[in-house]
Design a protein around this motif. Structure first.
Motif, short mmCIF file in Angstrom:
data_model
loop_
_atom_site.label_atom_id
_atom_site.label_comp_id
_atom_site.label_asym_id
_atom_site.label_seq_id
_atom_site.Cartn_x
_atom_site.Cartn_y
_atom_site.Cartn_z
N CYS A 197 0.84 -1.21 0.00
CA CYS A 197 0.00 0.00 0.00
C CYS A 197 0.87 1.25 0.00
CB CYS A 197 -0.94 0.01 1.22
SG CYS A 197 -2.24 -1.24 1.14
N ALA A 198 1.96 1.22 0.80
CA ALA A 198 2.87 2.36 0.83
C ALA A 198 3.52 2.57 -0.53
CB ALA A 198 3.94 2.15 1.90
N ALA A 199 3.89 1.47 -1.19
CA ALA A 199 4.48 1.59 -2.53
C ALA A 199 3.48 2.18 -3.52
CB ALA A 199 4.97 0.22 -3.01
N ALA A 200 2.21 1.72 -3.43
CA ALA A 200 1.19 2.24 -4.34
C ALA A 200 0.94 3.72 -4.10
CB ALA A 200 -0.12 1.45 -4.17
N VAL A 201 0.82 4.09 -2.80
CA VAL A 201 0.63 5.51 -2.48
C VAL A 201 1.84 6.32 -2.93
CG1 VAL A 201 0.37 7.15 -0.59
CG2 VAL A 201 -0.95 5.04 -0.59
N GLY A 202 3.04 5.79 -2.67
CA GLY A 202 4.26 6.48 -3.12
C GLY A 202 4.31 6.63 -4.62
N TRP A 203 3.86 5.58 -5.34
CA TRP A 203 3.86 5.66 -6.80
C TRP A 203 2.90 6.74 -7.28
CZ3 TRP A 203 0.52 5.12 -10.87
CH2 TRP A 203 1.10 4.91 -12.13
N LEU A 204 1.70 6.77 -6.68
CA LEU A 204 0.72 7.78 -7.08
C LEU A 204 1.22 9.19 -6.79
CD1 LEU A 204 -2.61 6.09 -5.88
CD2 LEU A 204 -1.81 6.37 -8.23
N ILE A 205 1.72 9.38 -5.54
CA ILE A 205 2.21 10.71 -5.17
C ILE A 205 3.43 11.08 -6.01
CG2 ILE A 205 3.20 12.07 -3.30
CD1 ILE A 205 1.52 10.44 -1.35
N GLY A 206 4.36 10.12 -6.14
CA GLY A 206 5.59 10.40 -6.88
C GLY A 206 5.32 10.75 -8.32
N HIS A 207 4.44 9.97 -8.97
CA HIS A 207 4.16 10.24 -10.38
C HIS A 207 3.34 11.51 -10.55
CE1 HIS A 207 5.70 6.78 -12.74
NE2 HIS A 207 5.78 6.25 -11.53
#
Length: 482
Positions: A197-207
């Motif tokens: 979940c952290a990776a998915a949130v990080g991916w969304l925020i990062g992108h």
């Protein structure tokens, strides 16, 4: 700025194994997932260790309390009756897997089997168990752990006394360890889920954060590879749709401004080259014609030769002045001079003294104590150009040329022919020459340089006509206070 779509190349295994080649959003997602995984691992390890210790300690304490109760009951009964009667009837199950009687001869009688499976656990009797079973004192306790039938057990042997045997309580440790194992598995899966979940949130925020950077990078690479600025339309800067104005937005605004300035600079450069080519064509054509005439100079009269040499010298001077002014405008040499406090009175007096020597005209200075913050050499050039124009456009004039300075405003006032009102808005354009000045020497760049210098100092230019005849040319700068 318009987006320039580029097909994304598939990620090769070597690229996947090299974090340095990842996009910034992917790195951000991986970093956030790593931080989350490390944090969860630390917290999960601490939670698992604490929970496992508490569970094991609680189960062990419960077993020890039950053993202690059995020992106390044996001592109490032995003390009141003198014996225990039928030892097989002495049963204190306490909810344990198995309770049995151990006779002094090593025989065993199971009183309670496993309450869930009715399974009778088989394990060997050692010498210590026999010592307790044949002991004369009641209530002696021996607790040990062992493995039997592939299971971990905890065994407590309590002596009955008078060598009448012992009561054995058996506790299975394996179910407790199984519970602890399930707890570890649950913590692992929860940690993995949170990390994903952290990776998915990080991916969304990062992108979301880096998409704008990707567009800026694409635009910069397009400009760098093609050298073209016209397809890149700078966006009007400002806030994002969500109302934020973060560092990336400011970078985008700065990039847009840079592209706009580059576009304007390129257009001005192109226009300067075109205008310069047009202006250079006339003196070069004249020089070419006169050079051809030089081939027949022996046929010319002395007066014709003198006129030819004068023409060549004049055209050479005009061409030199034009080239020097072009270089000054193109390179912005006036911007290399350091800024300092400048007294406009002193600038005006230096210009007046130099112009008097060159033209033998009367130059008057009427100046107050205005101070500005600027480049002395550039400001001197900005005053000198219109003064020289005034002397050039009125070569036979006897009236003085006046330099007036009032509160940061510099005006050069002459008594010449003045400026056509229709041309007042164009006198500061590059290469523009009024109708009355086209027969005179000059490049049409002098007043353009005045405008460039005034704008570089945060000021503005002004042009008009004097009521009694003549022109008023100058500029206005912000005052400097110490």
């Amino acid at each position: 700025m318009t987006d320039t779509p580029r097909p994304e190349a598939p990620l090769r295994p070597a690229v996947l194994l090299n974090p340095g080649s990842w996009r910034l959003g992917t790195r951000f997602a991986a970093l956030l997932a790593l931080v989350a995984a490390v944090t969860i691992a630390l917290i999960g390890s601490l939670a698992y260790t604490t929970a496992a210790t508490l569970i094991r300690t609680d189960v062990e304490n419960e077993f020890e309390r039950a053993v202690s109760e059995v020992a106390e009951a044996v001592v109490a009964r032995y003390g009141s009756d003198g014996d225990l009667g039928d030892s097989g009837t002495f049963i204190v199950p306490g909810g344990h897997s198995q309770v049995q009687y151990l006779g002094p001869d090593g025989s065993r009688t199971v009183a309670v089997a496993d309450q869930d499976t009715a399974e009778i656990l088989q394990f060997p009797v050692n010498s210590k168990d026999m010592e307790i079973a044949t002991a004369g004192d009641p209530g002696l306790v021996e607790i040990r752990e062992l493995v039997a039938d592939g299971q971990s057990l905890r065994l407590a042997t309590v002596s009955i006394g008078d060598s009448q045997g012992a009561v054995q309580l058996v506790q299975r440790i394996s179910p407790t360890e199984a519970i602890i194992g399930r707890l570890a598995t649950q913590i692992l899966w929860v940690g993995l889920f949170v990390a994903l979940c952290a990776a998915a949130v990080g991916w969304l925020i990062g992108h979301r954060m880096t998409d704008r950077l990707v567009r800026l990078t694409d635009a910069a690479e397009y400009v760098s590879s093609t050298g073209r600025l016209d397809p890149v339309t700078p966006e009007s800067g400002g806030e994002e749709t969500d109302g934020s104005h973060d560092e990336v937005s400011r970078l985008g605004d700065a990039f847009d401004d840079m592209l706009a300035k580059l576009t304007r600079s390129k257009e001005e450069q192109r226009r300067l080259v075109q205008d310069a080519a047009h202006e250079l064509r006339t003196p070069l054509t004249s020089l070419h014609t006169n050079v051809q005439v030089l081939g027949r100079i022996e046929r010319l009269s002395p007066q014709a030769r003198e006129r030819l040499i004068d023409d060549l010298q004049g055209e050479t001077r005009e061409l030199t002045d034009l080239v020097n002014e072009l270089v000054g405008l193109a390179t912005g040499d006036h911007e290399d001079e350091p800024m300092s406090e400048v007294a406009l009175r002193e600038v005006a007096e230096r210009v007046a003294a130099r112009t008097r020597r060159r033209t033998h005209r009367e130059i008057l200075v009427d100046a107050d104590d205005s101070l500005v913050w600027g480049r002395p050499g550039s400001l001197e050039r900005a005053v000198a150009n219109p003064v020289e124009n005034s002397a050039k456009f009125d070569p036979e004039g006897t009236e003085p040329i006046e330099i007036r300075v009032r509160r940061g405003t510099v005006e050069i006032i002459d008594r010449g022919p003045g400026i056509d009102p229709d041309e007042l808005d164009r006198v500061f354009e590059r290469f523009y020459r009024s109708t009355g000045a086209r027969g005179l020497a000059g490049s049409g760049l002098g007043l353009a340089m005045v405008r460039e210098i005034a704008h570089a100092h945060g000021g503005e230019v002004l042009a008009g006509n004097r009521e009694a005849g003549g022109a008023v040319i100058g500029f206005r700068l912000p005052l400097y206070t110490r």
